[in-house]
Structures are given as C-alpha cells and as structure tokens.
Design a protein around this motif. Structure first.
Motif: not given
Length: 497
Positions: A317-320, A324-327, A405-410
């Motif tokens: 869902i969050h390609s960014d 970032k993780l792959r980097k 923003s507890p419902e946000k995947f961050a």
C-alpha cells in the motif's frame, strides 16, 4: 399443568435472584453496561471482540466490567491502567482463566505453559524455556539452520517467479516460520516449500487451535454445558492438539534413541530440554517437554507468519516505505553474501516497520486472559479473587492519547523513539508484560526480521490482475490470533544485483 407453571415460575425466580445478586456484586466493580438476565453482556460482543470492547471502552472508560454468562470479566483498555496492574499488582493478576478448548484439547497432559497459574510448576517450565529462548548466545548457535530455511524460501520464490506464478504470502511465511521453528526445536525441516502436504496438516492444526481457543464458547460462560460441548469446540481442539502431540512424540522418541546410541548431540532446543530433564528428573518429564514443544509450534508459527503477511500488505500500500526499506537493506547489508542475524537486527528502519506492523495489526489483539489471585483494589474499585481480566492491547495500541494519528501506518514514529516490545512501554504490548510476558521475543524478532529482509531485498512485488494498492482489503479475523481475512497474493519479480 400446575407442575409446569411451578417449574417455570421457580426458574424465573432463580434467574431474577441471580440477576439482582449480580447487580449488587457489581457495586464495587468498575462501571459497564447492564446486561440481560442469564446472558449478561454476551450479546454485546460481536464476532470481533477486540473491536466491540474498544467501542464499549469509549463509552464506559478504560476499565470496565462485563458479565458474560455467569463469568465476571474486567476489561483493560488503556496504557495507564495496564501500567498500574503490571507495575504494582503483577502477582495479583498473574492467574489464568483456562478455556474449555485448551482443557479439552490437552486432557491427557498438564495444561500448556501459557495457561497454568504462576506457581512452582510454571516456574520450572519457564526456567526450562529461559535456558534457550532468553539466552542470545544459545539462540545464535542455531542461526545457520534458520538462515538455511530462509535461503530455501528465496530459491522457491525465484522458481515461482520464473514460472510466472503468484505467491500466497501468508502460506509462504507460514512454511518458512514452521521450518524455522522445527530447526530450532529438532534441527530438521518438517515442510517442503514445493509440497503442501505437511504444511496443510500443520496449518490446519495450528489454525484450528488458534480459532477454537479464542472462539466465544458457551462452555466457558455457562460451566454446566461443558460436558455437552454444544459447539463441538472441545472435539475440534482435541483433534488438533492430538495431531501436534503425535508429531512431537515422534521426534522425542527418535531423539531419545539417538542419545541412547551415544551419537553426537544436535544442540537444539529438544536437546536442551532433555538435558534439563536429567538435571530435574522429579519436576520435569517427557510429558512436559512435549507440551512445551507444542506451545512453541503454536506460538511461533501462526503469529510470526501473520505479522509478515500484514507487513507485506502495508508495504504494498505504501510504496514509498517499501523503497525506503529496500534502500536501507541495500546500503547496510550485502544481500549477495550470507545473511547475519546480528546485522539485520541493527537495521533501524526494518525494526521500525516490524514494530509499526505489530502496533497497527496486533496478531494477538487480546492478551491471553489473566485471572486475579486475590481481591485487588484498583483505581478505587475492588476486583474480587478469580475475576477474569482481559487486556485489549489492540485498543491500547490505537489510543489517540498515546499515539499521533493512530490509524496511520507510519514506521517513522519508532525511529526517534525508545519504545520497544519488551513490556516496558505500556502503550505497546504485543508480547504482553510482567511475569506472563511471552518468553519467545528474541527468537520471534530474528525469524520475522530474516523473512522480511529476504522478501524485500530479493524481489520486486506487484499485485495481480492490475489490482490497485488501495483495493487491498485490510479486514481481519478473530481467534487467539487476528489474521488477514483475505490472503495476500503477489507476483514476484527477481531483483538482479
């Protein structure tokens, strides 16, 4: 006719007396919704109790009382109340309320470690587990076996990619976690990535146990119906536990013969348990070893694989965040060389992604129910002895008082934070806290970290059939564990370095 009227009137009178007595008994308990006679608040708990209880907490507060059938329950839904309990009343709340499914499934054994009360037997079993599971040096000794399992997973996905097929991430992660655990326990794979036969047997057994142990069972709320098993839960639990029992029995018998022949030790968890048995022949026997092994397979496969499936869902869902993780992985890890667990555990963004996944998609949304060992005064209320206590850690992890923003995947929220999952930060308790905290944290973080690094570093993933990321379903199911309702299926493409 008069006889029937008399029986009906007497029954109604008894129900009314029980109802009024219940109201009186609740005077010193925390507030909560008034339930119906006989049923109590059962009808207010839907198919996803963690969500139903969270809504009730919004109305009645972070500490509420629910009457479920004939069983009084106190529900904790805030980090402040959890802190008060685990820091000041840990021993008082350390009992267990054992579901009928567990008692029925393990009827030929002592109750499994997570469910027994914190007495001498529990301390002996925890000591046996701590020799391996909480000792980093012992865990590191078998990392080569775990790395070999992950390498097999990567090669299997590469073959799938070359054939242009899709991957069911949940099943792939389950097979990997299963073999990770079997190598930790027995130094062997018990499942083949290319064959579903053994995996399906394990998957069915573990899923059944997780489902029936967490299912709303009338036998748990109306003890007089236990012998009738009206929902067939005890029957299903007995079959699933029996399947795992036979498997563990086979490995124990083989290992005992191996030791009788004076062959070199494997150095795995089973060897550790058998060594501990020799040192503690009175308090620790083969039957307890078998139960501990079953506990580990149940706790260490479904939970880890579900977390990976949720993590991959959020990354799609969050390609960014995926990029970032792959980097981070590419900059700090040589993916062409054999992986080293210690290096992977030092990847801050990877660990932040896993923490955020566990926060937003808690695989165990309600900790295994505690039970008070004595009368306890808490926040001005009196919690009687033998009261069932439910910790809604799913609600706590989504509390806006603790999380922005507890419902946000961050994942970034964890980068500048010292919050971990070792039971010290009461707004984030995926493994529990206090003396009943899960002992397998160190092993779990290694298993999950290895899997996620390998999936992200070696493959570029796409959704099938031109599906858009925003179309991914985030609904969950409820049992002891909360799983993704619709499996995540992805198309892998090999990344060449």
């Amino acid at each position: 006719m008069e006889y029937l009227v008399l029986i009906t009137s007497s029954l109604f009178f008894l129900i009314l007396v029980q109802y009024l007595f219940g109201l009186y008994a609740r005077a010193k308990l925390p507030p909560g919704p008034i339930g119906l006679p006989f049923f109590g608040n059962l009808l207010q708990i839907g198919p996803k109790p963690h969500r139903s209880l969270a809504k009730l907490a919004e109305q009645y507060g972070p500490l509420i009382t629910l009457q479920l059938g004939s069983v009084t329950n106190v529900v904790v839904s805030s980090s402040e109340v959890a802190r008060e309990i685990f820091q000041k009343h840990d021993a008082d709340f350390s009992g267990r309320s054992v579901p009928d499914a567990v008692a029925g499934g393990l009827q030929n054994h002592d109750v499994a470690t997570p469910w027994i009360s914190a007495g001498d037997q529990w301390r002996t079993l925890r000591k046996a587990l701590s020799i391996y599971l909480t000792n980093p040096k012992k865990i590191d000794k078998l990392q080569e076996l775990r790395l070999k399992v992950v390498s097999k997973m990567v090669e299997h996905v590469k073959e799938i990619s070359k054939r242009g097929q899709d991957v069911d991430i949940g099943k792939l992660a389950f097979t990997t976690a299963l073999n990770q655990m079997s190598n930790t326990c027995f130094s062997v794979d018990v499942a083949d990535f290319s064959s579903n036969q053994d995996v399906n047997g394990f998957h069915h057994a573990v899923n059944t146990i997780m489902e029936v142990d967490g299912k709303m069972n009338f036998a748990d709320y109306f003890p007089w119906v236990k012998k009738f098993d009206p929902q067939g839960i005890r029957k299903d639990a007995k079959a699933a536990y029996g399947w795992l029992d036979q498997l563990c029995e086979k490995f124990i018998v083989q290992r005992l013969r191996h030791r009788e022949d004076n062959l070199p030790p494997h150095g795995d968890l089973l060897d550790s348990f058998l060594d501990f048995r020799q040192e503690n022949p009175v308090d620790f026997d083969v039957k307890q070893i078998k139960v501990l092994l079953m506990d580990l397979f149940i706790a260490g496969t479904d939970t880890n694989s579900s977390t990976i499936e949720w993590a991959m869902t959020e990354l799609m869902i969050h390609s960014d965040i995926m990029q970032k993780l792959r980097k981070e992985i590419n900059e700090r890890i040589n993916v062409k060389a054999p992986l080293v667990e210690a290096d992977i555990l030092e990847l801050p963004y990877l660990q932040s992604v896993l923490k955020e996944t566990m926060r937003l998609h808690l695989v165990v949304p309600l900790l295994l129910p505690h039970k008070t060992e004595t009368n306890v005064k808490l926040n001005g209320y009196t919690i009687p002895k033998d009261t069932r206590v439910i910790f809604n850690v799913w609600a706590i992890a989504r509390d806006s008082d603790s999380w922005e923003s507890p419902e946000k995947f961050a994942p970034e929220r964890f980068l500048s934070s010292e919050i971990d999952y070792r039971g010290r930060y009461f707004s984030f308790l995926p493994f529990g806290s206090g003396r009943r905290m899960c002992p397998g944290i160190r092993l779990a973080e290694r298993v999950m970290s290895l899997m996620l690094v390998s999936l992200v570093a070696h493959f570029d993933w796409k959704l099938p059939n031109n599906m858009l990321p925003e179309e991914l379903d985030l609904d969950d199911t409820f049992g002891v564990t909360s799983q993704k309702a619709i499996p995540l299926v992805l198309e892998p493409a090999i990344i060449d370095y």
